[in-house]
Design a protein around this motif. Sequence first.
Motif, PDB file in Angstrom:
ATOM      1  N   ALA A  36     -13.322   2.227   6.419  1.00 61.03           N
ATOM      2  CA  ALA A  36     -14.099   1.052   6.007  1.00 61.03           C
ATOM      3  C   ALA A  36     -14.290   0.971   4.497  1.00 61.03           C
ATOM      4  O   ALA A  36     -14.603  -0.109   3.969  1.00 61.03           O
ATOM      5  N   TRP A  37     -14.072   2.067   3.795  1.00 54.74           N
ATOM      6  CA  TRP A  37     -14.459   2.124   2.376  1.00 54.74           C
ATOM      7  C   TRP A  37     -13.782   1.038   1.543  1.00 54.74           C
ATOM      8  O   TRP A  37     -14.434   0.317   0.775  1.00 54.74           O
ATOM      9  N   GLY A  97       0.822  -1.205   0.000  1.00 52.15           N
ATOM     10  CA  GLY A  97       0.000   0.000   0.000  1.00 52.15           C
ATOM     11  C   GLY A  97       0.849   1.244   0.000  1.00 52.15           C
ATOM     12  O   GLY A  97       1.967   1.253   0.531  1.00 52.15           O
ATOM     13  N   MET A  98       0.324   2.325  -0.596  1.00 52.21           N
ATOM     14  CA  MET A  98       1.088   3.576  -0.690  1.00 52.21           C
ATOM     15  C   MET A  98       0.369   4.721  -0.010  1.00 52.21           C
ATOM     16  O   MET A  98      -0.848   4.870  -0.118  1.00 52.21           O
ATOM     17  N   ILE A  99       1.156   5.551   0.679  1.00 49.37           N
ATOM     18  CA  ILE A  99       0.691   6.791   1.284  1.00 49.37           C
ATOM     19  C   ILE A  99       1.425   7.927   0.572  1.00 49.37           C
ATOM     20  O   ILE A  99       2.650   7.893   0.437  1.00 49.37           O
ATOM     21  N   PHE A 100       0.679   8.956   0.151  1.00 44.60           N
ATOM     22  CA  PHE A 100       1.263  10.029  -0.642  1.00 44.60           C
ATOM     23  C   PHE A 100       1.395  11.324   0.156  1.00 44.60           C
ATOM     24  O   PHE A 100       1.028  11.393   1.332  1.00 44.60           O
ATOM     25  N   GLN A 101       1.898  12.365  -0.509  1.00 46.33           N
ATOM     26  CA  GLN A 101       2.165  13.645   0.155  1.00 46.33           C
ATOM     27  C   GLN A 101       0.895  14.255   0.730  1.00 46.33           C
ATOM     28  O   GLN A 101       0.883  14.696   1.874  1.00 46.33           O
ATOM     29  N   ASN A 102      -0.157  14.298  -0.066  1.00 46.80           N
ATOM     30  CA  ASN A 102      -1.375  14.984   0.352  1.00 46.80           C
ATOM     31  C   ASN A 102      -2.423  13.956   0.759  1.00 46.80           C
ATOM     32  O   ASN A 102      -2.996  13.279  -0.094  1.00 46.80           O
ATOM     33  N   PRO A 103      -2.706  13.814   2.055  1.00 48.52           N
ATOM     34  CA  PRO A 103      -3.676  12.796   2.483  1.00 48.52           C
ATOM     35  C   PRO A 103      -5.065  13.038   1.929  1.00 48.52           C
ATOM     36  O   PRO A 103      -5.844  12.098   1.763  1.00 48.52           O
ATOM     37  N   ASP A 104      -5.411  14.302   1.629  1.00 49.05           N
ATOM     38  CA  ASP A 104      -6.753  14.598   1.131  1.00 49.05           C
ATOM     39  C   ASP A 104      -7.043  13.871  -0.176  1.00 49.05           C
ATOM     40  O   ASP A 104      -8.208  13.603  -0.499  1.00 49.05           O
ATOM     41  N   ASN A 105      -6.002  13.547  -0.939  1.00 46.76           N
ATOM     42  CA  ASN A 105      -6.207  12.819  -2.189  1.00 46.76           C
ATOM     43  C   ASN A 105      -6.585  11.361  -1.963  1.00 46.76           C
ATOM     44  O   ASN A 105      -6.987  10.675  -2.908  1.00 46.76           O
ATOM     45  N   GLN A 106      -6.438  10.867  -0.723  1.00 46.54           N
ATOM     46  CA  GLN A 106      -6.760   9.477  -0.423  1.00 46.54           C
ATOM     47  C   GLN A 106      -7.982   9.329   0.467  1.00 46.54           C
ATOM     48  O   GLN A 106      -8.369   8.205   0.792  1.00 46.54           O
ATOM     49  N   GLN A 126      -3.239  12.474   7.810  1.00 47.23           N
ATOM     50  CA  GLN A 126      -2.268  11.518   7.290  1.00 47.23           C
ATOM     51  C   GLN A 126      -2.390  10.184   8.030  1.00 47.23           C
ATOM     52  O   GLN A 126      -2.270   9.113   7.427  1.00 47.23           O
ATOM     53  N   ARG A 127      -2.652  10.237   9.332  1.00 45.97           N
ATOM     54  CA  ARG A 127      -2.880   9.004  10.098  1.00 45.97           C
ATOM     55  C   ARG A 127      -4.128   8.282   9.580  1.00 45.97           C
ATOM     56  O   ARG A 127      -4.163   7.038   9.533  1.00 45.97           O
ATOM     57  N   LEU A 128      -5.140   9.046   9.218  1.00 46.67           N
ATOM     58  CA  LEU A 128      -6.353   8.450   8.667  1.00 46.67           C
ATOM     59  C   LEU A 128      -6.052   7.738   7.342  1.00 46.67           C
ATOM     60  O   LEU A 128      -6.551   6.625   7.098  1.00 46.67           O
ATOM     61  N   ALA A 129      -5.258   8.371   6.493  1.00 38.15           N
ATOM     62  CA  ALA A 129      -4.879   7.731   5.227  1.00 38.15           C
ATOM     63  C   ALA A 129      -4.138   6.418   5.485  1.00 38.15           C
ATOM     64  O   ALA A 129      -4.361   5.415   4.800  1.00 38.15           O
ATOM     65  N   ILE A 130      -3.264   6.421   6.498  1.00 35.34           N
ATOM     66  CA  ILE A 130      -2.537   5.199   6.849  1.00 35.34           C
ATOM     67  C   ILE A 130      -3.503   4.138   7.365  1.00 35.34           C
ATOM     68  O   ILE A 130      -3.385   2.961   7.020  1.00 35.34           O
ATOM     69  N   ALA A 131      -4.476   4.549   8.182  1.00 29.62           N
ATOM     70  CA  ALA A 131      -5.450   3.594   8.718  1.00 29.62           C
ATOM     71  C   ALA A 131      -6.224   2.919   7.590  1.00 29.62           C
ATOM     72  O   ALA A 131      -6.514   1.712   7.655  1.00 29.62           O
ATOM     73  N   GLY A 132      -6.568   3.674   6.561  1.00 31.25           N
ATOM     74  CA  GLY A 132      -7.282   3.089   5.428  1.00 31.25           C
ATOM     75  C   GLY A 132      -6.477   2.016   4.724  1.00 31.25           C
ATOM     76  O   GLY A 132      -7.023   1.005   4.264  1.00 31.25           O
ATOM     77  N   ALA A 135      -7.334  -0.730  12.954  1.00 34.57           N
ATOM     78  CA  ALA A 135      -6.538   0.255  12.211  1.00 34.57           C
ATOM     79  C   ALA A 135      -6.545   1.610  12.900  1.00 34.57           C
ATOM     80  O   ALA A 135      -5.504   2.274  13.001  1.00 34.57           O
ATOM     81  N   LEU A 136      -7.693   2.034  13.389  1.00 34.34           N
ATOM     82  CA  LEU A 136      -7.777   3.333  14.065  1.00 34.34           C
ATOM     83  C   LEU A 136      -6.974   3.325  15.357  1.00 34.34           C
ATOM     84  O   LEU A 136      -6.315   4.323  15.693  1.00 34.34           O
ATOM     85  N   GLU A 137      -7.020   2.219  16.087  1.00 31.67           N
ATOM     86  CA  GLU A 137      -6.217   2.104  17.307  1.00 31.67           C
ATOM     87  C   GLU A 137      -4.726   2.139  16.976  1.00 31.67           C
ATOM     88  O   GLU A 137      -3.935   2.779  17.680  1.00 31.67           O
TER      89      GLU A 137
END
Length: 288
Positions: free
Chosen positions: A117-118, A97-106, A160-166, A137-139
């Motif tokens: 959950a999505w 899985g990849m996490i990018f610069q701007n979390p809003d894009n994910q 960014q933490r939310l993007a990682i949780a996803g 994941a949230l924990e």
Amino acid sequence: MSTSLLIDVQDVTYTYPVQPRKVGREQESPPVPALRDISVRIQQGEYVVILGHNGSGKSTLARQCNALLLPDEGRVLVAGMDTRDPSCQRTIRERVGMIFQNPDNQLIATVVEDDVAWGLTVRGYAASEIRTRVDSALEAVGIAHLRQLPPHQLSGGQRQRLAIAGILALQPSCIIADEATSMLDPFSRQEMARLFATLHRELGLTIVQVTHLLEEAVYAERIVVMEQGRVLDDGTPAQIFGDLERLRALKLIIPDPLRLVARLRRAGFDLAPGAVSNEEIAREIAHA
């Protein structure tokens, strides 16, 4: 830590495609390869930082590792699967899985827990399994208390933490963080670096962190230094940070704690070569 090979980059060369354009009667110069005959191997369970200044090829290499980009020459194997094989690409992207610069894009949903959950929902997981994975994941990323909030109310670091949780909810073998802290303030960047170290240590995840910041590389087990599309060096943080002048020559900014350690060693203080993080440096100085 497992020693099985997860990512195997074999003699890869890659050039970004461009549209030919004439300037008068002259053709433009041919594009310069972003990667030049690169070979890198990453074991399952490693924490690797790919370090280099902007334009060194580090993000291009990261995108090769989960089939977002495909080699012009050479090949990339992920758990034995060739990224050029279309039938393997979805599985590869779920493993890495990849996490990018701007979390809003994910971020997709209007509520934090729904966003995590999505990815599970569209893959048809049962509701009970989704709840279990979302909670876990949230924990793991430390934002379970924010689960009912809309993502736009979170700070940059929390998003960014939310993007990682996803990504974590999909239970990948590896997370690649491609300049994932570049839009954060210094404090949040340090928090994120510690989070990656924690995910590696506690969950056994393979972490590949792409950055130009030396202070983010101190928690890694191994650093791959890139310049002009090639690998210049590959070693432990203590080995790589042992030559700060070389890192300066590569246009990398040396953090104050590492400069202080270098000055103390020159002054005769016997500090352990493995002291590279702020915590390790503080302990060494306290006992010097």
